[in-house]
Design a protein around this motif. Sequence first.
Motif, PDB file in Angstrom:
ATOM      1  N   ILE A   1       0.695  -1.244  -0.190  1.00 54.15           N
ATOM      2  CA  ILE A   1       0.055   0.090   0.065  1.00 54.15           C
ATOM      3  C   ILE A   1       0.958   1.234   0.122  1.00 54.15           C
ATOM      4  CG2 ILE A   1      -1.738   1.272   1.446  1.00 54.15           C
ATOM      5  CD1 ILE A   1      -2.947  -1.389   2.340  1.00 54.15           C
ATOM      6  N   PHE A   2       2.004   1.172   0.848  1.00 52.80           N
ATOM      7  CA  PHE A   2       2.938   2.524   0.926  1.00 52.80           C
ATOM      8  C   PHE A   2       3.553   2.692  -0.592  1.00 52.80           C
ATOM      9  CE2 PHE A   2       6.525   4.875   2.203  1.00 52.80           C
ATOM     10  CZ  PHE A   2       6.113   5.653   3.110  1.00 52.80           C
ATOM     11  N   THR A   3       4.120   1.688  -1.207  1.00 52.67           N
ATOM     12  CA  THR A   3       4.680   1.899  -2.429  1.00 52.67           C
ATOM     13  C   THR A   3       3.487   2.394  -3.255  1.00 52.67           C
ATOM     14  OG1 THR A   3       6.010  -0.187  -1.940  1.00 52.67           O
ATOM     15  CG2 THR A   3       5.757   0.484  -4.334  1.00 52.67           C
ATOM     16  N   LEU A   4       2.415   1.815  -3.551  1.00 50.06           N
ATOM     17  CA  LEU A   4       1.430   2.233  -4.265  1.00 50.06           C
ATOM     18  C   LEU A   4       1.076   3.934  -4.083  1.00 50.06           C
ATOM     19  CD1 LEU A   4      -2.156   0.456  -4.491  1.00 50.06           C
ATOM     20  CD2 LEU A   4      -2.194   2.891  -3.894  1.00 50.06           C
ATOM     21  N   LEU A   5       0.929   4.131  -2.903  1.00 47.25           N
ATOM     22  CA  LEU A   5       0.696   5.633  -2.431  1.00 47.25           C
ATOM     23  C   LEU A   5       1.819   6.686  -2.909  1.00 47.25           C
ATOM     24  CD1 LEU A   5      -0.917   5.205   1.046  1.00 47.25           C
ATOM     25  CD2 LEU A   5      -2.312   5.786  -0.952  1.00 47.25           C
ATOM     26  N   VAL A   6       3.186   5.973  -2.614  1.00 47.21           N
ATOM     27  CA  VAL A   6       4.088   6.896  -3.115  1.00 47.21           C
ATOM     28  C   VAL A   6       4.210   6.886  -4.661  1.00 47.21           C
ATOM     29  CG1 VAL A   6       6.744   7.015  -3.094  1.00 47.21           C
ATOM     30  CG2 VAL A   6       5.525   6.361  -1.023  1.00 47.21           C
ATOM     31  N   VAL A   7       3.853   5.934  -5.454  1.00 49.64           N
ATOM     32  CA  VAL A   7       4.060   5.876  -6.852  1.00 49.64           C
ATOM     33  C   VAL A   7       2.862   6.745  -7.402  1.00 49.64           C
ATOM     34  CG1 VAL A   7       3.528   4.353  -8.822  1.00 49.64           C
ATOM     35  CG2 VAL A   7       5.252   3.508  -7.180  1.00 49.64           C
ATOM     36  N   LEU A   8       1.666   6.744  -6.881  1.00 48.77           N
ATOM     37  CA  LEU A   8       0.374   7.553  -7.342  1.00 48.77           C
ATOM     38  C   LEU A   8       0.900   8.725  -7.073  1.00 48.77           C
ATOM     39  CD1 LEU A   8      -2.574   5.453  -6.268  1.00 48.77           C
ATOM     40  CD2 LEU A   8      -1.306   5.700  -8.652  1.00 48.77           C
TER      41      LEU A   8
ATOM     42  N   ARG B   1       1.598  21.146  11.932  1.00 49.88           N
ATOM     43  CA  ARG B   1       0.273  21.431  11.254  1.00 49.88           C
ATOM     44  C   ARG B   1      -0.815  20.306  11.744  1.00 49.88           C
ATOM     45  NH1 ARG B   1       4.256  23.106   7.855  1.00 49.88           N
ATOM     46  NH2 ARG B   1       3.974  24.935   6.876  1.00 49.88           N
ATOM     47  N   GLY B   2      -0.552  19.570  12.599  1.00 51.71           N
ATOM     48  CA  GLY B   2      -1.439  18.568  12.976  1.00 51.71           C
ATOM     49  C   GLY B   2      -1.544  17.185  12.266  1.00 51.71           C
ATOM     50  N   TYR B   3      -0.466  17.028  11.461  1.00 52.46           N
ATOM     51  CA  TYR B   3      -0.475  15.832  10.812  1.00 52.46           C
ATOM     52  C   TYR B   3       0.607  14.910  11.534  1.00 52.46           C
ATOM     53  CZ  TYR B   3      -2.868  18.317   7.126  1.00 52.46           C
ATOM     54  OH  TYR B   3      -3.858  19.245   6.514  1.00 52.46           O
ATOM     55  N   GLY B   4       0.476  13.797  10.986  1.00 51.95           N
ATOM     56  CA  GLY B   4       1.655  12.579  11.433  1.00 51.95           C
ATOM     57  C   GLY B   4       1.316  11.575  12.558  1.00 51.95           C
ATOM     58  N   TRP B   5       2.077  10.719  12.728  1.00 52.37           N
ATOM     59  CA  TRP B   5       1.699   9.712  13.830  1.00 52.37           C
ATOM     60  C   TRP B   5       1.562  10.027  15.163  1.00 52.37           C
ATOM     61  CZ3 TRP B   5      -0.911   6.068  11.525  1.00 52.37           C
ATOM     62  CH2 TRP B   5      -0.570   5.858  10.351  1.00 52.37           C
TER      63      TRP B   5
ATOM     64  N   GLN C   1      -7.055  11.479  12.926  1.00 51.11           N
ATOM     65  CA  GLN C   1      -7.293  10.974  11.472  1.00 51.11           C
ATOM     66  C   GLN C   1      -7.412   9.510  11.448  1.00 51.11           C
ATOM     67  OE1 GLN C   1      -3.710  12.970  10.810  1.00 51.11           O
ATOM     68  NE2 GLN C   1      -4.685  14.698   9.485  1.00 51.11           N
ATOM     69  N   PRO C   2      -8.168   9.061  10.586  1.00 51.61           N
ATOM     70  CA  PRO C   2      -8.109   7.478  10.054  1.00 51.61           C
ATOM     71  C   PRO C   2      -6.794   7.196   9.727  1.00 51.61           C
ATOM     72  CG  PRO C   2      -9.697   8.931   8.848  1.00 51.61           C
ATOM     73  CD  PRO C   2      -8.942   9.849   9.527  1.00 51.61           C
ATOM     74  N   TRP C   3      -6.624   5.742   9.781  1.00 53.62           N
ATOM     75  CA  TRP C   3      -5.108   5.286   9.594  1.00 53.62           C
ATOM     76  C   TRP C   3      -4.886   5.387   8.330  1.00 53.62           C
ATOM     77  CZ3 TRP C   3      -3.121   1.155   6.786  1.00 53.62           C
ATOM     78  CH2 TRP C   3      -2.046   0.530   7.218  1.00 53.62           C
ATOM     79  N   GLY C   4      -5.753   5.069   7.281  1.00 53.38           N
ATOM     80  CA  GLY C   4      -5.608   5.357   5.736  1.00 53.38           C
ATOM     81  C   GLY C   4      -4.933   6.728   5.364  1.00 53.38           C
ATOM     82  N   GLN C   5      -5.645   7.568   6.229  1.00 56.38           N
ATOM     83  CA  GLN C   5      -5.405   9.097   5.863  1.00 56.38           C
ATOM     84  C   GLN C   5      -3.886   9.501   6.273  1.00 56.38           C
ATOM     85  OE1 GLN C   5      -8.519  11.431   7.104  1.00 56.38           O
ATOM     86  NE2 GLN C   5      -7.232  13.427   6.625  1.00 56.38           N
TER      87      GLN C   5
ATOM     88  N   GLN D   1      -1.342   7.982   3.889  1.00 58.64           N
ATOM     89  CA  GLN D   1      -1.337   8.634   2.803  1.00 58.64           C
ATOM     90  C   GLN D   1      -0.296   9.846   3.084  1.00 58.64           C
ATOM     91  OE1 GLN D   1      -3.439   8.872  -0.423  1.00 58.64           O
ATOM     92  NE2 GLN D   1      -1.675   9.998  -0.773  1.00 58.64           N
ATOM     93  N   GLN D   2      -0.553  10.325   4.200  1.00 56.14           N
ATOM     94  CA  GLN D   2       0.226  11.784   4.645  1.00 56.14           C
ATOM     95  C   GLN D   2       1.933  11.376   4.412  1.00 56.14           C
ATOM     96  OE1 GLN D   2      -1.582  12.820   8.237  1.00 56.14           O
ATOM     97  NE2 GLN D   2      -3.373  13.687   7.145  1.00 56.14           N
ATOM     98  N   LEU D   3       2.082  10.167   5.233  1.00 50.40           N
ATOM     99  CA  LEU D   3       3.452   9.750   5.187  1.00 50.40           C
ATOM    100  C   LEU D   3       4.022   9.204   3.926  1.00 50.40           C
ATOM    101  CD1 LEU D   3       4.158   7.422   8.504  1.00 50.40           C
ATOM    102  CD2 LEU D   3       4.553   9.731   8.076  1.00 50.40           C
ATOM    103  N   ALA D   4       3.221   8.764   2.887  1.00 53.37           N
ATOM    104  CA  ALA D   4       3.571   8.546   1.436  1.00 53.37           C
ATOM    105  C   ALA D   4       3.848   9.665   0.734  1.00 53.37           C
ATOM    106  CB  ALA D   4       2.449   7.642   1.096  1.00 53.37           C
TER     107      ALA D   4
END
Lengths: 235, 277
Positions: free
Chosen positions: A201-208, B185-189, B201-205, B208-211
């Motif tokens: 999932i992390f790779t997917l998110l970074v690539v997108l 800014r209120g993001y991060g783990w 924040q939800p886990w997926g969100q 996404q921020q970390l990515a």
Amino acid sequence: MHIADGLLPAQVCLGGYGITGLLLHQSLRRIDRRPNPKAEVPKASLLTAAFFVASSLYIPLPPTSVHLVLNGLVGVILADYAFPAILIGLLFQALVFGHGGLTTLGINGVIMGVPALLASGIFRYRPAGVAREPIAGSQPRPFTLGLFAFCAGAVGVGLSALFFFGIVLATLPLDMATHTERRILYGLLLAHGPLMVLEGIFTLLVVLFLHRVKPSLLPPPARRVAPAAPLQETP
Amino acid sequence: MTRSPCHSPSHGLDLATPHAHLNSPLHRWDPSHKILGILALIFAFALVQDLRLVPPMMAISATYYGLSQLPLSLWWQRLRYPGLFMGGVVFLLPWVSGSTVVAQWGSLTLYQEGLTLALVIVGRFISILTLGLVLLGTSPFLTTVKALRSLGLPSILADMILLTYRYLYDLDAMFHTMQQAMGLRGYGWRSSHLPQESPIQPWGQRLQQLANLAGTLLIRSYEQSDRVYQAMGLRGYSLPQAPRPFPIPPTPSHSLGLILTLAIVLIFVITDWILVQ
């Protein structure tokens, strides 16, 4: 997933150096075939440093937290430079954190580098026209791009876990029956299932993200569609 | 790049070799000879399978460490973390490997073969780690890479090692600044970085921020590399270069050190082979 010094017999360590030497030779040959092989060295080096830094990220995976391996992502982005980059990353990890070691650098290179090369291959053979800017009129399809990125990331860490536990179980004389060792191996791999999904999932998110913001960072697919004829302006 | 420890990022990324400028016999040893000799010794130690060779192996690595005049605190500091991991692995061996029972407590059985193997592994681990520290701690990192280059390390690999080393600290500092900015800014783990009124924040969100954070780091480093390449090009980087011999020619004492070390290697390999046979 790094094997420390002293754990493996010297024959295995030397075998690891042999395989790593061959793979490195192949990678450097492919790099040397490029028109200006040194032109991309700064890019590959800075990205190697960036990957090294980014792999320090800890992600909560209840009930614990894990740090990312990112070898699949390294394969996806660095392609031919992935294997040298992984080796350099392992060298620095041994020097900075004491993860791995000097005698096991070769075998650790195989454990992390071969899956990175495979991840690179998976991502390279995605259908044409789904990466970078729209090619020859075909629209990018983030779903397919994401799917290949997910597979590359998950395969990267999954195969590394398989190699790591396989080598440790095969070389340590644990006096266990083959079927017991196999069961332990399956159990350990099963335990790494959530990690594979997370890494995918992390790779997917970074690539997108890169596809959206900086598509030139993603290597082109192996097979591209033929460029369409330029549109004729009507008078 | 040798950055002083006070400028090192807070989380301990430290590649500097602060003891590289001492004046011990190991520091004065020609770097190419040192690499050849100590690597050969490290691999000879990795070959050891007989417990009787463990005490001389540890004595030899302790002698090299003593000759290098590196502080004991450094050795302890480098041993601590990988030692914990190694301890966890070898702790199991005496209980699961072997057939000769040494002691038994209920269902727990201590086997002689497993105990011997655990001691050999620990001995090899400590000796190799000590020699690795002597090898890398007695020369500046750049000197070691130059010596490796003179020994035939491909130029692309040597350049990549040096450039990665040069920019590791910069990117690490940049990454932590970005993480801190995200936290403010209120993001991060880490919840300590979040203001009280921030919604959870939800886990997926968050993933996404970390990515996005990792992606931004990659883009920034990619863009920086263009400037680095242009600067390197102005200094003649793309011109073909042949591997050059190390600038300091080795003296007879350097060669003597290498010969002595290789003699120890030979003795160890032959003795281990005889004992195993």
